[in-house]
Scaffold this motif. Structure first.
Motif, PDB file in Angstrom:
ATOM      1  N   VAL A 191     -25.037 -27.282  22.953  1.00 39.04           N
ATOM      2  CA  VAL A 191     -25.449 -26.756  21.643  1.00 39.04           C
ATOM      3  C   VAL A 191     -24.220 -26.510  20.770  1.00 39.04           C
ATOM      4  O   VAL A 191     -23.291 -25.794  21.151  1.00 39.04           O
ATOM      5  CB  VAL A 191     -26.256 -25.448  21.783  1.00 39.04           C
ATOM      6  CG1 VAL A 191     -26.610 -24.884  20.401  1.00 39.04           C
ATOM      7  CG2 VAL A 191     -27.518 -25.687  22.597  1.00 39.04           C
ATOM      8  N   LEU A 214     -33.813 -21.050  22.841  1.00 42.36           N
ATOM      9  CA  LEU A 214     -33.665 -22.504  22.915  1.00 42.36           C
ATOM     10  C   LEU A 214     -33.835 -23.005  24.340  1.00 42.36           C
ATOM     11  O   LEU A 214     -34.357 -24.098  24.572  1.00 42.36           O
ATOM     12  CB  LEU A 214     -32.291 -22.930  22.369  1.00 42.36           C
ATOM     13  CG  LEU A 214     -32.090 -22.784  20.854  1.00 42.36           C
ATOM     14  CD1 LEU A 214     -30.666 -23.172  20.477  1.00 42.36           C
ATOM     15  CD2 LEU A 214     -33.087 -23.642  20.083  1.00 42.36           C
ATOM     16  N   LYS A 215     -33.387 -22.216  25.310  1.00 45.25           N
ATOM     17  CA  LYS A 215     -33.562 -22.593  26.718  1.00 45.25           C
ATOM     18  C   LYS A 215     -35.041 -22.686  27.088  1.00 45.25           C
ATOM     19  O   LYS A 215     -35.447 -23.498  27.916  1.00 45.25           O
ATOM     20  CB  LYS A 215     -32.872 -21.580  27.627  1.00 45.25           C
ATOM     21  CG  LYS A 215     -31.365 -21.730  27.677  1.00 45.25           C
ATOM     22  CD  LYS A 215     -30.766 -20.725  28.652  1.00 45.25           C
ATOM     23  CE  LYS A 215     -29.241 -20.876  28.705  1.00 45.25           C
ATOM     24  NZ  LYS A 215     -28.633 -19.906  29.656  1.00 45.25           N
ATOM     25  N   GLN A 217     -37.639 -23.142  24.672  1.00 47.16           N
ATOM     26  CA  GLN A 217     -38.333 -24.122  23.838  1.00 47.16           C
ATOM     27  C   GLN A 217     -37.757 -25.534  23.952  1.00 47.16           C
ATOM     28  O   GLN A 217     -38.476 -26.521  23.836  1.00 47.16           O
ATOM     29  CB  GLN A 217     -38.295 -23.667  22.377  1.00 47.16           C
ATOM     30  CG  GLN A 217     -38.992 -22.328  22.154  1.00 47.16           C
ATOM     31  CD  GLN A 217     -38.890 -21.869  20.706  1.00 47.16           C
ATOM     32  OE1 GLN A 217     -38.512 -22.632  19.829  1.00 47.16           O
ATOM     33  NE2 GLN A 217     -39.233 -20.606  20.461  1.00 47.16           N
ATOM     34  N   TYR A 218     -36.434 -25.624  24.143  1.00 42.87           N
ATOM     35  CA  TYR A 218     -35.779 -26.926  24.230  1.00 42.87           C
ATOM     36  C   TYR A 218     -34.865 -26.954  25.458  1.00 42.87           C
ATOM     37  O   TYR A 218     -33.640 -27.015  25.336  1.00 42.87           O
ATOM     38  CB  TYR A 218     -34.936 -27.200  22.977  1.00 42.87           C
ATOM     39  CG  TYR A 218     -35.694 -27.186  21.679  1.00 42.87           C
ATOM     40  CD1 TYR A 218     -36.296 -28.347  21.181  1.00 42.87           C
ATOM     41  CD2 TYR A 218     -35.788 -26.007  20.922  1.00 42.87           C
ATOM     42  CE1 TYR A 218     -36.977 -28.330  19.980  1.00 42.87           C
ATOM     43  CE2 TYR A 218     -36.468 -25.991  19.715  1.00 42.87           C
ATOM     44  CZ  TYR A 218     -37.063 -27.151  19.242  1.00 42.87           C
ATOM     45  OH  TYR A 218     -37.732 -27.135  18.048  1.00 42.87           O
ATOM     46  N   ASP A 220     -32.369 -27.859  28.175  1.00 46.80           N
ATOM     47  CA  ASP A 220     -31.377 -28.937  28.324  1.00 46.80           C
ATOM     48  C   ASP A 220     -31.302 -29.859  27.112  1.00 46.80           C
ATOM     49  O   ASP A 220     -30.865 -31.013  27.222  1.00 46.80           O
ATOM     50  CB  ASP A 220     -31.673 -29.777  29.585  1.00 46.80           C
ATOM     51  CG  ASP A 220     -31.672 -28.940  30.845  1.00 46.80           C
ATOM     52  OD1 ASP A 220     -30.796 -28.063  30.970  1.00 46.80           O
ATOM     53  OD2 ASP A 220     -32.565 -29.148  31.697  1.00 46.80           O
ATOM     54  N   GLN A 221     -31.713 -29.346  25.977  1.00 50.18           N
ATOM     55  CA  GLN A 221     -31.719 -30.167  24.759  1.00 50.18           C
ATOM     56  C   GLN A 221     -30.434 -29.941  23.954  1.00 50.18           C
ATOM     57  O   GLN A 221     -30.088 -28.819  23.611  1.00 50.18           O
ATOM     58  CB  GLN A 221     -32.917 -29.801  23.885  1.00 50.18           C
ATOM     59  CG  GLN A 221     -32.944 -30.480  22.522  1.00 50.18           C
ATOM     60  CD  GLN A 221     -33.163 -31.976  22.618  1.00 50.18           C
ATOM     61  OE1 GLN A 221     -34.187 -32.430  23.112  1.00 50.18           O
ATOM     62  NE2 GLN A 221     -32.186 -32.756  22.164  1.00 50.18           N
ATOM     63  N   GLY A 223     -28.172 -30.177  20.563  1.00 50.02           N
ATOM     64  CA  GLY A 223     -28.547 -30.029  19.167  1.00 50.02           C
ATOM     65  C   GLY A 223     -27.546 -29.194  18.386  1.00 50.02           C
ATOM     66  O   GLY A 223     -26.554 -28.700  18.935  1.00 50.02           O
ATOM     67  N   THR A 240     -31.332 -28.247  14.886  1.00 51.13           N
ATOM     68  CA  THR A 240     -31.634 -29.668  14.831  1.00 51.13           C
ATOM     69  C   THR A 240     -31.385 -30.311  16.185  1.00 51.13           C
ATOM     70  O   THR A 240     -30.239 -30.481  16.606  1.00 51.13           O
ATOM     71  CB  THR A 240     -30.731 -30.351  13.781  1.00 51.13           C
ATOM     72  OG1 THR A 240     -30.848 -29.697  12.532  1.00 51.13           O
ATOM     73  CG2 THR A 240     -31.107 -31.830  13.627  1.00 51.13           C
ATOM     74  N   PRO A 241     -32.462 -30.645  16.910  1.00 48.94           N
ATOM     75  CA  PRO A 241     -32.299 -31.305  18.225  1.00 48.94           C
ATOM     76  C   PRO A 241     -31.661 -32.686  18.050  1.00 48.94           C
ATOM     77  O   PRO A 241     -31.852 -33.364  17.031  1.00 48.94           O
ATOM     78  CB  PRO A 241     -33.728 -31.425  18.745  1.00 48.94           C
ATOM     79  CG  PRO A 241     -34.512 -30.426  17.954  1.00 48.94           C
ATOM     80  CD  PRO A 241     -33.880 -30.402  16.594  1.00 48.94           C
ATOM     81  N   GLN A 242     -30.871 -33.093  19.047  1.00 49.21           N
ATOM     82  CA  GLN A 242     -30.263 -34.418  19.021  1.00 49.21           C
ATOM     83  C   GLN A 242     -30.690 -35.186  20.266  1.00 49.21           C
ATOM     84  O   GLN A 242     -30.782 -34.617  21.352  1.00 49.21           O
ATOM     85  CB  GLN A 242     -28.738 -34.302  18.988  1.00 49.21           C
ATOM     86  CG  GLN A 242     -28.219 -33.662  17.699  1.00 49.21           C
ATOM     87  CD  GLN A 242     -26.709 -33.513  17.713  1.00 49.21           C
ATOM     88  OE1 GLN A 242     -26.096 -33.473  18.772  1.00 49.21           O
ATOM     89  NE2 GLN A 242     -26.105 -33.440  16.534  1.00 49.21           N
ATOM     90  N   SER A 243     -30.950 -36.446  20.096  1.00 46.82           N
ATOM     91  CA  SER A 243     -31.395 -37.263  21.231  1.00 46.82           C
ATOM     92  C   SER A 243     -30.180 -37.710  22.048  1.00 46.82           C
ATOM     93  O   SER A 243     -29.081 -37.739  21.567  1.00 46.82           O
ATOM     94  CB  SER A 243     -32.141 -38.492  20.703  1.00 46.82           C
ATOM     95  OG  SER A 243     -31.330 -39.204  19.800  1.00 46.82           O
TER      96      SER A 243
END
Length: 243
Positions: A191, A214-215, A217-218, A220-221, A223, A240-243
């Motif tokens: 992050v 964030l942990k 809702q997302y 290991d995402q 962003g 803003t999540p990132q792929s």
């Protein structure tokens, strides 16, 4: 007779003064110095600093010098006071300068204070001190005890301000990046947190609870968390999540 009596009194006073002087020299002879409060500046280094004064053989002298004069202290020390444990043993109470961050330097970590003064080099990583990237300087011109010659002097002001509140809110980013005079970026795992160049306390205070959410809702995402424009009356925070 009076002259003889005066002479005897004078001799007696001389002997008393001489005895007191001998007792003072012998009793207050420096035999041991202990150090308290130091975290990263070695005990032996502090003792060596104190003993480099030729008069350091006397504890009273050292006590007076570091408590009642503007005595010079090592560059990494903010304040040093001495107390007696006994007439021949002193205790040096050391307050070291705070560490605002560290950079990679000569295969070690170079730590600096809030003014950008190079404090020391160490392989050790200290908890609560951020690793800093983005500082541009000539490594050959770095001297311990002097300000790191960066191209942008405003960098240390922002880093020190951010570091202060990271400590206050028990946060240690994987790294702190000084992008420019308008932007400081923190990294916590995957992050990226943008905190801009002002209002650091209210922005950094939001990071821990947001990261926890964030942990959930997302997980290991990766962003970007946008706090660079966050104000006390802001209604929302953008991630803003990132792929």
């Amino acid at each position: 007779m009076k002259k003889k009596k005066k002479k005897k009194r004078g001799m007696f006073r001389f002997i008393v003064v001489l005895l007191l002087l001998v007792i003072f020299v012998l009793l207050f002879q420096t035999r041991s110095i202990k150090v308290k409060g130091n975290e990263y500046y070695g005990e032996n280094s502090i003792i060596s600093w104190l003993e480099k004064d030729k008069l350091s053989v006397n504890t009273v002298y050292l006590f007076w010098k570091y408590n009642y004069t503007d005595a010079e202290v090592p560059s990494v020390v903010e304040e040093m006071k001495l107390t007696f444990e006994n007439p021949w043993t002193l205790v040096a109470h050391v307050k070291e300068k705070g560490k605002s961050g560290y950079v990679s330097f000569n295969d070690t970590n170079l730590y600096f204070d809030r003014k950008g003064t190079a404090l020391f080099e160490s392989k050790k990583t200290f908890t609560g001190v951020p690793y800093v990237e983005g500082l541009s300087f000539d490594a050959s011109k770095v001297e311990i005890g002097k300000k790191i010659p960066v191209e942008d002097d405003s960098a240390f002001t922002l880093i020190a301000e951010a570091s202060k509140y990271l400590v206050k809110y028990s946060l240690t980013p994987d790294k702190l990046v000084y992008a420019n005079e308008q932007s400081v970026v923190l990294y916590f795992g995957s992050v990226e947190v943008l905190i801009g160049n002002k209002e650091y306390e209210i922005r950094i205070a939001q990071i821990k609870p947001i990261l926890e959410k964030l942990k959930e809702q997302y997980p290991d995402q990766a962003g970007v968390l946008h706090l660079e424009n966050y104000e006390a009356d802001s209604a929302s925070i953008n991630f803003t999540p990132q792929s």
